[in-house]
Write an enzyme that holds these catalytic residues in place. Structure first.
Site, short mmCIF file in Angstrom:
data_model
loop_
_atom_site.label_atom_id
_atom_site.label_comp_id
_atom_site.label_asym_id
_atom_site.label_seq_id
_atom_site.Cartn_x
_atom_site.Cartn_y
_atom_site.Cartn_z
N GLY A 134 0.96 -1.32 0.02
CA GLY A 134 -0.24 -0.08 -0.09
C GLY A 134 0.77 1.18 -0.04
O GLY A 134 1.73 1.37 -0.87
N ILE A 135 0.43 2.14 0.88
CA ILE A 135 1.15 3.69 0.82
C ILE A 135 2.62 3.32 1.31
O ILE A 135 3.48 3.89 0.79
CB ILE A 135 0.52 4.67 1.92
CG1 ILE A 135 -1.03 4.94 1.18
CG2 ILE A 135 1.36 5.69 2.32
CD1 ILE A 135 -1.97 5.49 2.11
N GLY A 165 0.06 1.32 10.55
CA GLY A 165 -1.08 1.76 10.90
C GLY A 165 -2.05 0.79 10.97
O GLY A 165 -1.92 -0.22 9.94
N LEU A 188 -18.46 3.00 19.21
CA LEU A 188 -17.78 2.89 20.34
C LEU A 188 -18.57 1.98 21.20
O LEU A 188 -17.98 1.22 22.18
CB LEU A 188 -17.90 4.42 21.08
CG LEU A 188 -17.02 4.71 22.10
CD1 LEU A 188 -15.55 4.11 21.84
CD2 LEU A 188 -16.93 6.17 22.66
N TYR A 231 -9.82 4.96 15.78
CA TYR A 231 -8.85 5.35 14.76
C TYR A 231 -8.69 6.97 14.73
O TYR A 231 -7.56 7.32 14.56
CB TYR A 231 -9.40 4.93 13.43
CG TYR A 231 -8.34 5.00 12.11
CD1 TYR A 231 -7.17 4.31 11.70
CD2 TYR A 231 -8.88 6.18 11.20
CE1 TYR A 231 -6.52 4.78 10.77
CE2 TYR A 231 -8.01 6.24 9.98
CZ TYR A 231 -6.92 5.74 9.78
OH TYR A 231 -6.29 5.97 8.82
N THR A 289 -6.41 1.95 -2.36
CA THR A 289 -5.76 0.81 -1.73
C THR A 289 -6.69 -0.29 -1.43
O THR A 289 -7.83 -0.76 -1.74
CB THR A 289 -5.14 1.17 -0.29
OG1 THR A 289 -6.09 1.18 0.67
CG2 THR A 289 -4.38 2.51 -0.54
#
Length: 476
Positions: free
Chosen positions: A247-248, A319, A326, A382, A417
């Site tokens: 990916g990135i 990450g 929540l 996140y 991605t």
């Protein structure tokens, strides 16, 4: 992953349907390719009376081989303008205006419109911006660039000057949404005395490297900038990229290596095979390490010290996501996301800095997210972690400045991605279209922004969080 809608919209029938129904019209973006010139046509450069940057900008453009039109290039200023040419005289009325703004008017295609607004000290002076952009708006080529230069409001000498300099943000963000056809628009605040620290940022924003960056505000402070080989600015530098297996992260490793860096690619042992492929492809080395392990920072520091003696660029890209509202979230999911995305970065920074493995001129680059700016339903863990990355940048910038180290972060929006490919179709299409470019970005867009932060020429760029999101409508 391919964007089928964008592919169809670029066909003849697709263009007709998009226009007839008023659908999102994703432009073809000009992205960087090796050997590309900085711009594809001439650049219009002008300034409000008293601007302190127009002459340094003209010199930088000339040294970069960019043709300058307008006052800085020796021609005239649009009618009614209060802008001042480099030579210090104001143009008279009756000069060329933009296509369609007057009979017989002709303005050649422009690759970029640059305006030095540092001389504006009162709200009445904002008229100079209208006089510059109004006749030239339609002269921009597709994927044109708009950059306005100002003085940081906190550095202004009067409340009125600070007021009008802050007003520039509304101008550039609106231009980014108005001009279309892949145009990007940015505001660059240059502190007094930082005029010589602009080149790295100017080159990035004018080039195809910034294709998916728009509506952003960049701050440049005083700094000593070394001589830079702009074809390979990272030659001789050691760059650590975490989360580099795919990916990135993999694209960041590739771009930094292309800029000359020796890359240390790091990821978890489970991604060992993919990590080795990335490291081999870029001529770097691979480190398999779980960054959440208690001894991970010391093991990483020992490896860097033993193998390289230092690390010049640290890119905290690793990450994870563990999405759930929540009220229904497993506490382990909360802990793991915060641990990987934020706490591990803090511990690694502490050890590398304590052992002085990041030398003067070092670069720390974090990867945040627009979720850390705007929040996102089902991603409280996140978003919290990514907002923490922004907090880390802002809190550490003044501390690290004393050591000659910069810290910045990118905040990606919707990037194509394997992770975004898993998003349900409707949400995926919304993510792609809800930005000024009407399309998702690519991992290379994030990587190029990181490479700009990593450059030795970016010594004056610190404490910045720049969104790579095509000017997303979320968090704008």
């Amino acid at each position: 992953m391919s964007d089928r809608y964008a592919s169809f919209a670029h066909t003849g029938p697709g263009r007709a349907l998009v226009k007839r129904l008023g659908l999102p019209d994703p432009p073809r973006l000009r992205r960087h390719r090796p050997g590309d010139p900085l711009t594809t046509a001439q650049v219009r450069l002008d300034a409000a009376s008293g601007g302190r940057l127009v002459e340094p900008l003209a010199k930088l453009l000339d040294s970069a081989g960019v043709e300058i039109s307008g006052p800085a290039g020796g021609t005239t200023t649009p009618a009614g303008s209060t802008a001042t040419p480099v030579g210090g005289t104001t143009a008279s009325a009756g000069t060329a205006t933009g296509p369609g703004d007057g009979a017989g008017s002709r303005v050649p295609p422009q690759a970029a419109l640059l305006f030095d607004a540092t001389g504006i000290t009162d709200s009445s002076g904002l008229r100079a911006l209208f006089d510059f952009f109004h006749p030239l708006a339609r002269s921009l080529q597709p994927s044109g660039r708009v950059v306005v230069f100002g003085t940081p409001p906190e550095s202004c000498t009067t409340p009125r000057e600070a007021t009008v300099q802050r007003a520039l943000e509304g101008l550039t963000r609106s231009i980014g949404k108005e001009f279309g056809r892949g145009t990007t628009a940015q505001l660059v605040y240059v502190a007094p005395g930082a005029e010589r620290a602009v080149e790295s940022t100017l080159r990035f924003l004018l080039s195809g490297r910034s294709a998916y960056v728009s509506g952003q505000v960049v701050r440049i402070g005083r700094a000593e900038v070394p001589e830079v080989d702009w074809t390979r600015p990272l030659d001789g530098r050691i760059a650590l990229v975490t989360g580099a297996a795919r990916g990135i992260g993999a694209k960041v490793a590739e771009v930094l290596a292309a800029d000359g860096a020796q890359v240390v690619a790091l990821d978890v042992p489970a991604a060992g095979d993919a990590l080795a492929e990335v490291a081999n492809a870029v001529g770097g080395t691979a480190v398999q390490l779980d960054l959440t392990a208690p001894d991970a920072p010391l093991r990483l520091a020992d490896h860097l010290a033993d193998r390289h003696g230092r690390v010049d660029v640290v890119v905290h890209n690793a990450g994870i996501t563990r999405d759930k509202t929540l009220g229904r979230m497993n506490p382990d999911w909360w802990d793991s996301v915060l641990e990987v995305n934020l706490s591990s970065q803090e511990r690694i920074n502490d050890v590398l800095l304590d052992r002085e493995l990041i030398p003067r001129g070092g670069r720390l680059v974090g990867v945040s997210s627009i979720a850390g700016i705007a929040g996102n339903r089902g991603q409280t863990n996140y978003a919290t972690s990514k907002a923490g990355v922004i907090g880390l940048v802002h809190s550490m910038a003044p501390v690290l400045a004393e050591r000659g180290i910069t810290v910045n972060a990118v905040a990606p929006g919707f990037i194509e991605t394997r992770l975004t490919a898993r998003i349900p179709l409707v949400l995926r299409e919304a993510g792609r279209r809800m930005n000024s470019m009407a399309q998702g970005g690519l991992p290379v867009d994030v990587a190029q922004a990181i490479a700009w932060f990593a450059s030795p020429g970016s010594a004056g760029v610190t404490g910045n969080v720049v969104r790579v999101c095509g000017q997303s409508l979320l968090g704008a």
